[in-house]
Design an enzyme around this catalytic site. Structure first.
Site, short mmCIF file in Angstrom:
data_model
loop_
_atom_site.label_atom_id
_atom_site.label_comp_id
_atom_site.label_asym_id
_atom_site.label_seq_id
_atom_site.Cartn_x
_atom_site.Cartn_y
_atom_site.Cartn_z
N GLY A 175 33.26 -19.10 1.63
CA GLY A 175 33.98 -18.05 2.36
C GLY A 175 34.30 -16.80 1.56
O GLY A 175 35.03 -15.94 2.03
N VAL A 176 33.73 -16.67 0.33
CA VAL A 176 34.03 -15.46 -0.43
C VAL A 176 32.99 -14.37 -0.17
O VAL A 176 33.02 -13.32 -0.80
CB VAL A 176 34.14 -15.72 -1.96
CG1 VAL A 176 35.35 -16.55 -2.27
CG2 VAL A 176 32.87 -16.35 -2.49
N LYS B 55 29.35 -14.75 0.10
CA LYS B 55 28.03 -14.83 -0.53
C LYS B 55 26.92 -14.56 0.50
O LYS B 55 26.10 -13.66 0.31
CB LYS B 55 27.82 -16.22 -1.17
CG LYS B 55 28.84 -16.53 -2.25
CD LYS B 55 28.61 -17.88 -2.87
CE LYS B 55 28.80 -19.05 -1.93
NZ LYS B 55 30.17 -19.21 -1.40
N SER C 229 40.98 -30.64 -18.30
CA SER C 229 41.98 -29.58 -18.32
C SER C 229 43.39 -30.09 -18.07
O SER C 229 44.31 -29.30 -17.95
CB SER C 229 41.62 -28.51 -17.29
OG SER C 229 41.66 -29.06 -16.01
N LYS D 144 42.77 -20.82 -10.70
CA LYS D 144 43.95 -21.65 -10.94
C LYS D 144 45.22 -20.83 -10.89
O LYS D 144 46.24 -21.24 -10.32
CB LYS D 144 43.82 -22.35 -12.30
CG LYS D 144 42.80 -23.47 -12.27
CD LYS D 144 42.69 -24.10 -13.64
CE LYS D 144 41.74 -25.30 -13.61
NZ LYS D 144 41.54 -25.86 -14.95
P1 ADP Z 1 30.07 -17.75 1.84
O1 ADP Z 1 28.63 -17.53 2.05
O2 ADP Z 1 30.53 -17.34 0.50
O3 ADP Z 1 30.55 -19.13 2.16
P2 ADP Z 1 30.36 -15.90 4.02
O4 ADP Z 1 29.44 -14.88 3.51
O5 ADP Z 1 29.89 -16.77 5.11
O6 ADP Z 1 30.88 -16.80 2.83
O7 ADP Z 1 31.70 -15.17 4.44
C1 ADP Z 1 32.61 -15.63 5.41
C2 ADP Z 1 33.21 -14.48 6.16
O8 ADP Z 1 34.08 -13.75 5.33
C3 ADP Z 1 32.16 -13.49 6.65
O9 ADP Z 1 32.45 -13.12 7.97
C4 ADP Z 1 32.32 -12.30 5.73
O10 ADP Z 1 32.02 -11.11 6.41
C5 ADP Z 1 33.78 -12.35 5.31
N1 ADP Z 1 33.95 -11.83 3.96
C6 ADP Z 1 33.90 -12.54 2.81
N2 ADP Z 1 34.12 -11.74 1.74
C7 ADP Z 1 34.26 -10.49 2.21
C8 ADP Z 1 34.50 -9.22 1.61
N3 ADP Z 1 34.60 -9.06 0.29
N4 ADP Z 1 34.61 -8.17 2.40
C9 ADP Z 1 34.51 -8.30 3.74
N5 ADP Z 1 34.32 -9.46 4.38
C10 ADP Z 1 34.17 -10.56 3.64
#
Ligand code: ADP
Length: 766
Positions: free
Chosen positions: A352-353, A355, A673, A716
């Site tokens: 969810g970051v 990628k 850790s 952390k």
């Molecule tokens: P991952 O692939 O890391 O699991 P996703 O690319 O599926 O995550 O991201 C999940 C949701 O969060 C998407 O809708 C994405 O647009 C949103 N999102 C994540 N990081 C950002 C960011 N830095 N800016 C804007 N939206 C983001």
């Protein structure tokens, strides 16, 4: 009458049974025997006899010892010089003393008397049953006989009636006259009927199979004709010939090399020649389908305006500067040199970051198509490079499948979950993937199914992974790893305001004029309704709020504006799921906050220790990996070696068992850790001193008390901050990593960096 000689009627082709009538017709000019006998007949009685051997000339020796006493019942002259008679069989008799006058035979006869036995009755029943079955199964048998046998209780009569009725050949029938014992006859009849039945069944089976086969072919033929007519009506003449013409046209238009074209044409020729019913036909057709639909030498043109690329990336994703930078560099160098191998990026970070979505934005900003596959859980290299065509159900691997879907040979190719491949007897998918990614080789990528080389050198591969340690090392070597770490809650707030809320408003058909959502409210969503490293859950929760608003707008037509605040949030989302700062400050003996790196990003992990009467044994629970178990032993040994320094009474250790537990027992925990946290929990336990829950710590410990650095510091610390921690002990070597932490987190926490455990002891216990 038994002593008088009677005339013998020799019959050659039929048998007249007792209690049976036969109608005959003979020619008055030729049938000498008949004419004589009928003329001379005495009291209408005669002896009906079938010669023993039909082929031999008739003389006394060829006549049997048993025959039937018969009677001429009727005689009528019919036109054309013929006479019709009816002869009735009366009873089976023994024949004796044949004499002949050279033309006709005469003989004495004797009645045969066989008293009925008990067995007769049994056999009569069996015989009737067999007859019923026979009539039932044999289609040409009428059941009139069932009426005739009704009331016959004599086995001999029953046998005669059935024998006259059955469809048995003449020599066989003859035997039924000369066999005297009714029992024998009954057995023979049952046997004959069963044999006939078997024959009939076989006949029926053959017939039905022939019929089935006929039906099937007729049906298929009928359906085919119907399809043809329908296709003609629809103007879709689809015979193989037409298809071959289409395939050839399509091949001519392909932008592939001559070699590939040759191969395709060769396969088309095979397709043309092969019999339509051959199972190979479908396989060749599938292959042609793949070959003709791959984007051979088909490329999109990259956006050249770097500022445009940058602005697209910025507008879709907050922060993530490293990746954006790397993409811009790539484009710049590419423009400058006009030839460049694509980098293979690997975005690593918790779920969810951003990628995957960032990779998609990169494609959009470059004006490239996207291909996306996941290799998580793959354990078979054929999944990557395809099955050979000889394999039943063969298909190309996922790379070629992705390329076909993208319809260009230079898409941004996202390979998700590169850290979740496994290796087993089916091969090592990681090494196949290496072949795909290696710029030295991938311009000649050869999928086992496709067989011809496909150029992947213009593809921009972007892999994603959650854990860098789990990426197969040979792959890690080739990848440009870019870390995406957890977002702090302030970063999440920014992402929500700038990206997620505008995006979700649009997706729900709402405008900012209809909905207002203040910062406190967003922060409460982040803190109380989500627990994650990224913003995926946050995005979902915001979508939930907007969905409810859309529903309200449509139902309560008078309301056009919604203000969502911290106070009314529960109306939309229900009770809070996570109570922020639920780590209310309290003090306990033997309980200390550790810090862990989980899929939610960072979190605090309490460590509990207790003791009770025993022999100094160490008990560990909480699904610990080997490294953590060792940490516990090291911590205990370190304490034992420094009892005086820590003011611990040796007796406590000798007379008690010590139990260390890591709560959430079902979650596996490992990693180096937790050493200093365990040590602190144990010293607290042994000295009975309370530890504040506002403190947390992370760092490995050695037997000498040295504190070693740890990974995942940013995660952390953010996790600890979320849990309301005020003071954190960290290894000195990690001080440099503090730079990654934003000010808004740093300002709430006191960081203490240590090189030896004694420094922690000084701070907490003294
Ligand atoms: P991952 O692939 O890391 O699991 P996703 O690319 O599926 O995550 O991201 C999940 C949701 O969060 C998407 O809708 C994405 O647009 C949103 N999102 C994540 N990081 C950002 C960011 N830095 N800016 C804007 N939206 C983001």
């Amino acid at each position: 009458m038994d002593s008088n000689k009677l005339l013998v009627l020799i019959i050659n082709d039929m048998v007249i049974f007792p209690n049976n009538e036969v109608r005959l017709e003979y020619d008055n000019n030729y049938d000498y025997q008949m004419i004589e006998i009928v003329n001379k007949i005495n009291d209408d009685y005669m002896l009906l006899v079938n010669p023993i051997d039909d082929s031999a000339n008739i003389d006394i020796t060829s006549l049997p010892n048993y025959g039937v006493l018969g009677r001429l019942k009727l005689k009528i002259n019919v036109p054309n010089g013929k006479t019709r008679i009816v002869i009735e069989g009366l009873q089976r008799v023994e024949l004796q003393n044949y004499i002949s006058d050279g033309k006709l035979y005469r003989a004495n006869y004797k009645e045969i008397i066989i008293p009925p036995t008990k067995e007769d009755e049994k056999y009569a029943n069996v015989l009737i049953k067999a007859l019923e079955r026979y009539i039932d199964k044999v289609p040409y048998m009428g059941n009139a006989i069932m009426n005739q046998i009704d009331g016959i209780d004599n086995l001999s009569d029953l046998c005669d009636l059935i024998a006259s009725f059955l469809n048995i050949d003449y020599p066989h029938k003859k035997k039924y006259i000369t066999t005297i014992s009714p029992l024998e006859r009954a057995k023979d009849l049952i046997k004959d009927m069963n044999e006939e039945l078997k024959f009939v069944e076989l006949e029926q089976k053959i017939e039905s199979e022939v019929e089935k086969e006929l039906n099937k072919t007729q049906k298929e033929y009928f359906l085919r004709e119907k399809i043809k007519i329908m296709q003609q009506e629809l103007g879709e003449v689809n015979s193989k010939d037409d298809e071959v013409i289409k395939l050839k046209k399509k091949c001519a238009k392909l932008k592939c090399s001559n070699r590939v074209k040759e191969k395709i044409n060769h396969e088309i020729a095979r397709y043309e020649a092969i019999n339509s019913n051959s199972p190979e036909l479908g396989m060749i057709r599938d292959y042609l389908d793949w070959m003709l639909n791959l984007p051979w030498n088909t490329y999109t043109k990259d956006t050249e305006d770097l500022s445009k690329v940058k602005s697209i990336l910025d507008s879709s994703h907050y922060a993530l500067e490293d990746v954006k930078e790397r993409i811009l560099e790539y484009l710049a160098v590419k423009q400058n040199t006009n030839s460049l191998r694509s980098p293979i990026l690997c975005l690593v970070g918790p779920p969810g970051v951003g990628k995957t979505s960032l990779a998609i934005s990169i494609a959009k900003s470059l004006n490239r198509k996207v291909a996306k596959i996941s290799v998580g859980g793959i354990n078979d290299e054929a999944e990557i490079i395809g099955h050979r065509r000889t394999y039943i159900g063969a298909n190309p691997g996922r790379i070629i499948q992705g390329i076909r879907k993208a319809q260009t040979a230079n898409p941004v190719f996202i390979i998700d979950e590169i850290d979740k491949m496994t290796k087993d007897i089916k091969g090592d998918p990681a090494s196949s993937l290496l072949e795909v990614l290696d710029p030295e080789q991938n311009n000649k990528f050869s999928d086992h199914y496709i067989e011809e080389e496909f150029d992947l050198s213009q593809v921009l591969f972007i892999a994603t992974a959650n854990y860098i340690e789990q990426i197969p090392y040979e792959l890690k070597d080739r990848l440009e790893i870019i870390n995406l770490s957890s977002y702090t809650e302030y970063e999440k707030l920014d992402i929500a305001k700038r990206h997620l809320i505008p995006k979700e408003l649009e997706e729900h058909g709402l405008t900012p004029l209809q909905v207002q959502i203040d910062d406190d409210c967003i922060m409460s969503i982040i803190r109380n309704y989500t627990k994650e490293a990224g913003v995926r859950e946050l995005e979902r929760v915001i979508a939930t709020v907007f969905r409810k608003i859309v529903k309200k707008i449509l139902l309560e037509k008078d309301c056009t504006f919604y203000n969502i605040t911290y106070e009314n949030l529960e109306e939309f989302l229900g009770k809070k799921k996570y109570l922020y700062l639920d780590n209310q400050i309290e003090e306990e003996v033997g309980v200390v906050n550790g810090m862990a790196y989980t899929v939610f990003g960072g979190d605090i992990l309490k460590i509990e220790a207790t003791l009770y009467k025993g022999k100094g044994e160490l008990i560990l629970t909480g699904s610990l990996g080997e490294v953590m178990q060792e940490s516990c032993q090291i911590a205990l040994s370190y304490i034992k070696a420094n009892l005086e320094e820590f003011n611990i009474n040796r007796e406590v250790l000798v007379n008690n068992d010590i139990h260390i537990h890591f709560p959430e027992g079902a979650v596996n925990k490992d990693g180096p850790s937790a050493g200093i946290t365990i040590t602190t929990a144990l010293i607290s336990l042994f000295t009975n001193k309370k530890i504040s829950s506002s403190i947390s710590m992370t760092g490995e410990i050695t037997l000498r008390g040295r504190v070693l650095p740890i990974g995942g510091l940013k995660e952390k610390v953010i996790g600890a901050h979320r849990a309301g921690i005020k003071k954190i002990f960290l290894p000195q070597d990690n001080e440099k990593d503090l730079i990654e932490i934003t000010e808004d987190v740093k300002k709430d926490i006191e960081f203490i960096f240590v090189t030896n455990y004694s420094e922690i002891y000084q701070q907490i216990f003294n």
